[in-house]
Design a protein around this motif. Structure first.
Motif, PDB file in Angstrom:
ATOM      1  N   ALA A   1       0.830  -1.208   0.000  1.00  0.00           N
ATOM      2  CA  ALA A   1       0.000   0.000   0.000  1.00  0.00           C
ATOM      3  C   ALA A   1       0.866   1.261   0.000  1.00  0.00           C
ATOM      4  CB  ALA A   1      -0.936   0.001   1.205  1.00  0.00           C
ATOM      5  N   VAL A   2       1.956   1.254   0.755  1.00  0.00           N
ATOM      6  CA  VAL A   2       2.860   2.406   0.795  1.00  0.00           C
ATOM      7  C   VAL A   2       3.516   2.614  -0.562  1.00  0.00           C
ATOM      8  CG1 VAL A   2       5.028   3.265   1.792  1.00  0.00           C
ATOM      9  CG2 VAL A   2       3.270   2.296   3.276  1.00  0.00           C
ATOM     10  N   LEU A   3       3.949   1.527  -1.187  1.00  0.00           N
ATOM     11  CA  LEU A   3       4.587   1.627  -2.502  1.00  0.00           C
ATOM     12  C   LEU A   3       3.592   2.089  -3.566  1.00  0.00           C
ATOM     13  CD1 LEU A   3       6.805  -1.581  -2.394  1.00  0.00           C
ATOM     14  CD2 LEU A   3       7.493   0.782  -1.936  1.00  0.00           C
ATOM     15  N   ALA A   4       2.353   1.630  -3.478  1.00  0.00           N
ATOM     16  CA  ALA A   4       1.319   2.086  -4.419  1.00  0.00           C
ATOM     17  C   ALA A   4       1.066   3.582  -4.254  1.00  0.00           C
ATOM     18  CB  ALA A   4       0.030   1.300  -4.197  1.00  0.00           C
TER      19      ALA A   4
ATOM     20  N   PRO B   1       9.259   9.692  -1.589  1.00  0.00           N
ATOM     21  CA  PRO B   1       8.761   8.324  -1.433  1.00  0.00           C
ATOM     22  C   PRO B   1       8.952   7.819  -0.007  1.00  0.00           C
ATOM     23  CG  PRO B   1      10.825   8.333  -2.633  1.00  0.00           C
ATOM     24  CD  PRO B   1      10.435   9.765  -2.446  1.00  0.00           C
ATOM     25  N   HIS B   2       8.083   6.915   0.404  1.00  0.00           N
ATOM     26  CA  HIS B   2       8.124   6.333   1.741  1.00  0.00           C
ATOM     27  C   HIS B   2       8.314   4.829   1.631  1.00  0.00           C
ATOM     28  CE1 HIS B   2       6.621  10.222   2.361  1.00  0.00           C
ATOM     29  NE2 HIS B   2       5.820  10.010   3.371  1.00  0.00           N
ATOM     30  N   ASP B   3       8.704   4.219   2.735  1.00  0.00           N
ATOM     31  CA  ASP B   3       8.796   2.770   2.827  1.00  0.00           C
ATOM     32  C   ASP B   3       8.657   2.396   4.295  1.00  0.00           C
ATOM     33  OD1 ASP B   3       9.072   0.132   2.130  1.00  0.00           O
ATOM     34  OD2 ASP B   3      11.082   0.321   1.299  1.00  0.00           O
ATOM     35  N   LEU B   4       8.282   1.164   4.570  1.00  0.00           N
ATOM     36  CA  LEU B   4       8.190   0.695   5.948  1.00  0.00           C
ATOM     37  C   LEU B   4       9.582   0.334   6.462  1.00  0.00           C
ATOM     38  CD1 LEU B   4       5.102  -1.698   5.807  1.00  0.00           C
ATOM     39  CD2 LEU B   4       5.174   0.668   6.543  1.00  0.00           C
ATOM     40  N   LEU B   5       9.721   0.321   7.776  1.00  0.00           N
ATOM     41  CA  LEU B   5      10.948  -0.188   8.361  1.00  0.00           C
ATOM     42  C   LEU B   5      11.085  -1.649   7.962  1.00  0.00           C
ATOM     43  CD1 LEU B   5      10.696   1.295  11.954  1.00  0.00           C
ATOM     44  CD2 LEU B   5      12.253   2.010  10.151  1.00  0.00           C
ATOM     45  N   PRO B   6      12.301  -2.143   7.764  1.00  0.00           N
ATOM     46  CA  PRO B   6      12.473  -3.550   7.378  1.00  0.00           C
ATOM     47  C   PRO B   6      11.843  -4.496   8.395  1.00  0.00           C
ATOM     48  CG  PRO B   6      14.524  -2.354   7.129  1.00  0.00           C
ATOM     49  CD  PRO B   6      13.576  -1.427   7.825  1.00  0.00           C
TER      50      PRO B   6
END
Length: 140
Positions: free
Chosen positions: A34-37, A50-55
């Protein structure tokens, strides 16, 4: 980077089960997709970053109880130093003149990685469910 919020009412002991781990991984992968979309949807938005979740590895490390006894210094020690961190190239964002830093190529690679990891997590979950059914004497 966004943090994955813990599920209320889950104990550290319960979180260690393979089915629960697979479910937590699938949940993390769904949220990451969802974050990548959202990143791709904002590819033309001026000044968007751009955002991404913590690994996921960081979430696993945080879920381990701090009172685990180690019988040897090498037990439960992370290998390779900063293993859970995102690779350096993911942290570097190139902005175009309007300030947008979304790279469609980079986001497409991240989505493909997430899709592959999702398929693997679902296969693990199905495998464990099949073993449980077999142990209970049920078919199908």
């Amino acid at each position: 980077m966004e943090a994955l919020t813990p599920t209320p009412g889950r104990s550290a002991a319960r979180a260690a089960g393979p089915l629960d781990l697979a479910a937590r991984r699938v949940n993390w992968l769904d949220r990451r997709q969802a974050v990548l979309a959202r990143n791709i949807a904002n590819a033309d938005t001026p000044n968007y970053r751009p955002h991404d979740l913590l690994p996921f590895a960081r979430h696993l490390a945080a879920a381990l109880p701090s009172d685990i006894a180690r019988t040897a210094p090498a037990h439960l020690a992370p290998r390779g130093g900063n293993r859970g961190a995102a690779p350096e190239d993911r942290l570097v964002a190139e902005a175009v003149p309007d300030g947008n830093a979304v790279s469609l190529d980079r986001e497409a690679v991240r989505i493909a990685e997430t899709d592959t990891a999702h398929a693997l997590a679902m296969a693990v979950h199905r495998s464990f469910m099949g073993m449980f059914r077999l142990a209970l004497g049920r078919q199908g």
